[in-house]
Design a protein around this motif. Structure first.
Motif, PDB file in Angstrom:
ATOM      1  N   PHE A  59       0.842  -1.197   0.000  1.00  0.00           N
ATOM      2  CA  PHE A  59       0.000   0.000   0.000  1.00  0.00           C
ATOM      3  C   PHE A  59       0.880   1.251   0.000  1.00  0.00           C
ATOM      4  O   PHE A  59       1.975   1.262   0.561  1.00  0.00           O
ATOM      5  CB  PHE A  59      -0.900   0.029   1.240  1.00  0.00           C
ATOM      6  CG  PHE A  59      -1.830  -1.144   1.344  1.00  0.00           C
ATOM      7  CD1 PHE A  59      -3.127  -1.066   0.854  1.00  0.00           C
ATOM      8  CD2 PHE A  59      -1.414  -2.335   1.919  1.00  0.00           C
ATOM      9  CE1 PHE A  59      -3.994  -2.141   0.952  1.00  0.00           C
ATOM     10  CE2 PHE A  59      -2.262  -3.422   2.025  1.00  0.00           C
ATOM     11  CZ  PHE A  59      -3.552  -3.327   1.532  1.00  0.00           C
ATOM     12  N   TYR A  80       3.764  -0.574   4.336  1.00  0.00           N
ATOM     13  CA  TYR A  80       2.524  -1.236   4.754  1.00  0.00           C
ATOM     14  C   TYR A  80       2.199  -2.321   3.732  1.00  0.00           C
ATOM     15  O   TYR A  80       2.216  -2.065   2.517  1.00  0.00           O
ATOM     16  CB  TYR A  80       1.367  -0.239   4.813  1.00  0.00           C
ATOM     17  CG  TYR A  80       1.375   0.649   6.026  1.00  0.00           C
ATOM     18  CD1 TYR A  80       0.427   0.503   7.040  1.00  0.00           C
ATOM     19  CD2 TYR A  80       2.327   1.654   6.179  1.00  0.00           C
ATOM     20  CE1 TYR A  80       0.426   1.319   8.160  1.00  0.00           C
ATOM     21  CE2 TYR A  80       2.338   2.476   7.292  1.00  0.00           C
ATOM     22  CZ  TYR A  80       1.386   2.305   8.272  1.00  0.00           C
ATOM     23  OH  TYR A  80       1.398   3.113   9.382  1.00  0.00           O
ATOM     24  N   ASN A 130      -9.365  -2.676  -1.203  1.00  0.00           N
ATOM     25  CA  ASN A 130      -9.158  -1.856  -0.007  1.00  0.00           C
ATOM     26  C   ASN A 130     -10.397  -1.870   0.890  1.00  0.00           C
ATOM     27  O   ASN A 130     -10.290  -1.968   2.120  1.00  0.00           O
ATOM     28  CB  ASN A 130      -8.807  -0.427  -0.411  1.00  0.00           C
ATOM     29  CG  ASN A 130      -7.668   0.144   0.401  1.00  0.00           C
ATOM     30  OD1 ASN A 130      -6.812  -0.596   0.869  1.00  0.00           O
ATOM     31  ND2 ASN A 130      -7.657   1.450   0.580  1.00  0.00           N
ATOM     32  N   LEU A 149      -5.311   3.194   6.583  1.00  0.00           N
ATOM     33  CA  LEU A 149      -5.580   2.516   5.312  1.00  0.00           C
ATOM     34  C   LEU A 149      -6.565   3.294   4.447  1.00  0.00           C
ATOM     35  O   LEU A 149      -6.579   3.129   3.222  1.00  0.00           O
ATOM     36  CB  LEU A 149      -6.084   1.102   5.549  1.00  0.00           C
ATOM     37  CG  LEU A 149      -5.022   0.085   5.998  1.00  0.00           C
ATOM     38  CD1 LEU A 149      -5.624  -1.295   6.134  1.00  0.00           C
ATOM     39  CD2 LEU A 149      -3.850   0.047   5.026  1.00  0.00           C
TER      40      LEU A 149
END
Length: 238
Positions: A59, A80, A130, A149
């Protein structure tokens, strides 16, 4: 060993700093490498796990900040990723969220086991991927990670096979990664296979750095700053 992420995972806590030294071998047979380099080392490495397939989704933000931190060699940098172990790389099963933090050449890794979660990402958009991950994370009530996130998105997926070795003194680990595939998360049919390289990674805690030199002197390859994330981004998004 990997540590579970606490609710304060986002704070720069570095309790178990370790080195991860990487060496790249090209056009070399895997078994030859194991027999002539791993098993002949004076620290007497033995295989400790069965071979398994490692899969990751990385990510980043819209500015590719984590990629740029790595390329420029920033003193403190992050990564990440979602990791799972499955021979079919597009099927996520029992994944783990990992946050890697590095200070200079040493770093630490924090892991959070996801709630029950399974998905076939081959047919999903990056937004859908996601959303599924964030939805599953809500069960952990880790608001900091969920919030983080929301500001990131999948930029790369990769898969490779890995074998694991441990020295007789149990201070040093070697992993061998091979048959690497980089996938574009926007299109799983857009991929790049690297089957002529093996990445040997020597891992050990900071206090064993002086001892490690006796091991690296017996590894017939140059030390590399190879980053799978940086390399994959440059291949897939070139």
């Amino acid at each position: 060993m990997e540590k579970a992420v606490s609710e304060n995972f986002h704070k720069p806590l570095f309790h178990n700093l370790r080195y991860e030294r990487k060496f790249i071998f090209q056009n070399m047979d895997l078994n030859d490498l194991i027999q002539t380099i791993v098993y002949t080392n004076n620290f007497y490495f033995e295989e400790i796990y069965s071979k398994r397939a490692v899969n990751n989704i990385y990510f980043d933000d819209n500015n590719y900040t984590f990629y740029k931190q790595n390329v420029s060699g920033d003193g403190i940098r992050e990564k990440y990723r979602l990791r799972w172990y499955n021979s079919t790389p597009s099927i996520i099963k029992s994944p783990i969220i990992e946050i890697k933090k590095k200070i200079g050449e040493v770093g630490d890794k924090f892991s959070l086991k996801m709630p029950s979660f399974e998905s076939n990402i081959e047919s999903l958009s990056i937004d859908q991927i996601n959303s599924q991950i964030i939805e599953a994370l809500k069960e952990t009530k880790n608001e900091e990670l969920i919030f983080k996130l929301h500001s990131l998105f999948p930029t790369l997926s990769n898969s490779y096979e890995r074998r694991y070795f441990l020295s007789s003194c149990e201070k040093f680990r070697i992993t061998l990664d091979f048959n690497m595939i980089f996938f574009n998360p926007n299109n799983y049919n857009d991929y790049h296979l690297i089957d002529n390289e093996i990445i040997l990674e020597l891992k050990y805690n900071k206090e064993y750095d002086n001892e490690s030199r006796a091991i690296t002197q017996q590894i017939n390859s140059r030390l590399s700053k190879n980053s799978k994330y940086v390399r994959g981004i440059e291949i897939i998004h070139s």
